[in-house]
Scaffold this active site. Structure first.
Site, short mmCIF file in Angstrom:
data_model
loop_
_atom_site.label_atom_id
_atom_site.label_comp_id
_atom_site.label_asym_id
_atom_site.label_seq_id
_atom_site.Cartn_x
_atom_site.Cartn_y
_atom_site.Cartn_z
N CYS A 1 15.80 24.54 32.56
CA CYS A 1 14.72 24.43 31.58
C CYS A 1 13.67 25.48 31.96
O CYS A 1 12.99 25.32 32.98
CB CYS A 1 14.10 23.03 31.57
SG CYS A 1 12.72 22.87 30.39
N HIS B 1 24.05 28.15 25.50
CA HIS B 1 23.29 28.55 24.31
C HIS B 1 24.20 29.29 23.32
O HIS B 1 25.05 30.08 23.73
CB HIS B 1 22.15 29.51 24.69
CG HIS B 1 21.04 28.86 25.44
ND1 HIS B 1 19.91 28.36 24.85
CD2 HIS B 1 20.89 28.59 26.78
CE1 HIS B 1 19.12 27.83 25.76
NE2 HIS B 1 19.69 27.96 26.93
N GLU C 1 17.36 22.34 20.27
CA GLU C 1 17.78 22.11 21.66
C GLU C 1 18.79 20.97 21.80
O GLU C 1 18.65 19.92 21.17
CB GLU C 1 16.57 21.79 22.55
CG GLU C 1 15.69 22.98 22.85
CD GLU C 1 14.80 22.74 24.05
OE1 GLU C 1 15.21 21.96 24.94
OE2 GLU C 1 13.71 23.33 24.09
N CYS D 1 11.56 27.31 23.60
CA CYS D 1 12.68 27.07 24.54
C CYS D 1 12.78 28.30 25.43
O CYS D 1 13.13 29.39 24.94
CB CYS D 1 13.97 26.84 23.76
SG CYS D 1 15.40 26.53 24.82
N GLY E 1 16.28 29.42 26.01
CA GLY E 1 16.75 29.92 24.73
C GLY E 1 16.24 31.33 24.45
O GLY E 1 16.96 32.18 23.90
N1 LIG Z 1 17.67 21.24 26.00
C1 LIG Z 1 18.07 22.09 27.13
C2 LIG Z 1 17.18 21.80 28.36
C3 LIG Z 1 15.75 22.27 28.15
C4 LIG Z 1 15.66 23.73 27.85
C5 LIG Z 1 14.33 24.24 27.29
N2 LIG Z 1 13.32 23.26 27.06
C6 LIG Z 1 13.83 25.45 28.06
O1 LIG Z 1 12.60 25.69 28.08
O2 LIG Z 1 14.67 26.19 28.62
C7 LIG Z 1 19.55 21.81 27.48
O3 LIG Z 1 20.03 20.72 27.16
O4 LIG Z 1 20.20 22.69 28.07
#
Ligand SMILES: N[C@H](CCC[C@H](N)C(=O)O)C(=O)O
Length: 306
Positions: free
Chosen positions: A84, A170, A219, A228, A231
């Protein structure tokens, strides 16, 4: 978490934080005992009945000799994940604010390796997000061989996407305008697409120039967020591999702007951006919150493939 049960368990201290509106409940599990079942995480994530957050971030003692902390990440659906980016910046601010360290360069162990957090000044952090993974089996993404752009069937549509792991999976789709992109329709269908056996985060990328883009992300485990971090990194990697972006890119998300730098294959992705604390709180967990095996009736167990 019924009110009468609320008063049986221990008090839990936490800090509510965000990175460009991607918001977190952050818990120091070094100075206080902490272990929660997925159902409890889902309850705490609820924006009406709980604290409300996109992810829960947990600070634990290091599990490796050359790191400062272990960094655990749980999505709003209770699934534990590997990375994250926005959370990593908040993690760095949190451990310093809580006097758990006075270092400005902090090494943390995640489920997918070690990342380095560098505090530029209070509230601004640079993160070495590691080297992106592009080989399908390691993303994971089902494909016969590695490509820059894959064609994926979604119902009657064929979607062109790039697949990148920043530790977490991703998909990146080019769109003409993020404001009109089919985020809520296509996001969940691709998040749970069988070609992503661990599910995926779905990025919708609009190229403004070779150094500026706009991005929206649906997400995995949390739905669309205001930003994100991983992301943004995946989107820049995808754009560079397609020959559309330079090495340093300003990524405009709905919650604000990140600076991403990538020198190409084999090199790490660097992300710089803000980290904000909103408030400190405490709540009393139900007496059985800390992981007894008795399951709560009623809530369907979330589809988690981890
Ligand atoms: N939903 C993401 C985790 C949080 C990623 C995001 N909040 C960031 O800032 O990188 C996953 O399941 O891989």
């Amino acid at each position: 978490m019924s009110p009468q049960r609320r008063n049986q368990g221990p008090l839990l201290r936490f800090t509510k934080m965000h990175g460009l509106g991607n918001d977190f409940m952050v818990v120091d599990a070094i100075s206080q005992p902490f272990r929660l079942r997925p159902e409890m995480i889902r309850e705490l994530a609820d924006r009406n009945f709980g604290v409300g957050f996109d992810q829960l971030l947990v600070v634990e003692p290091p599990g490796l000799p050359d790191v400062d902390f272990r960094y655990r990440i749980f999505n709003a659906d209770g699934s534990e994940v590997e990375q994250c980016g926005n959370g990593a910046r908040c993690f760095a601010k949190f451990v310093r604010d809580q006097r758990l360290t006075n270092k400005k360069v902090i090494r943390v162990q995640t489920a997918r390796g070690v990342i380095e957090l560098r505090v530029i000044r209070d509230g601004v952090v640079m993160v070495n997000m590691g080297v992106p993974e592009l080989n399908p089996p390691a993303i994971p993404f089902a494909a016969e061989r590695r490509k820059t752009v894959y064609s994926v069937e979604v119902g009657s549509q064929t979607i062109e996407l790039s697949a990148v792991s920043m530790g977490n999976p991703h998909a990146v789709i080019l769109v003409d305008n993020v404001d009109t992109a089919p985020v809520s329709e296509l996001g969940p269908r691709l998040e749970n697409h069988p070609r992503f056996p661990s599910r995926a985060n779905i990025g919708f990328l609009q190229i403004l120039s070779r150094s500026r883009v706009r991005l929206r992300v649906y997400e995995r485990g949390s739905g669309e967020t205001l930003a994100c971090g991983s992301g943004a990194c995946a989107a820049v990697v995808a754009g560079c591999l397609r020959g559309l972006l330079d090495n340093r890119v300003e990524v405009e998300l709905r919650g604000g702007r990140l600076t991403i730098e990538w020198q190409g294959e084999g090199s790490p992705v660097m992300m710089e951006g803000p980290a904000t604390s909103v408030f400190e709180g405490q709540l009393r967990l139900p007496g059985d919150a800390a992981g007894s095996r008795r399951r709560k009736p009623g809530r369907p167990h979330n589809k988690q493939r981890h």
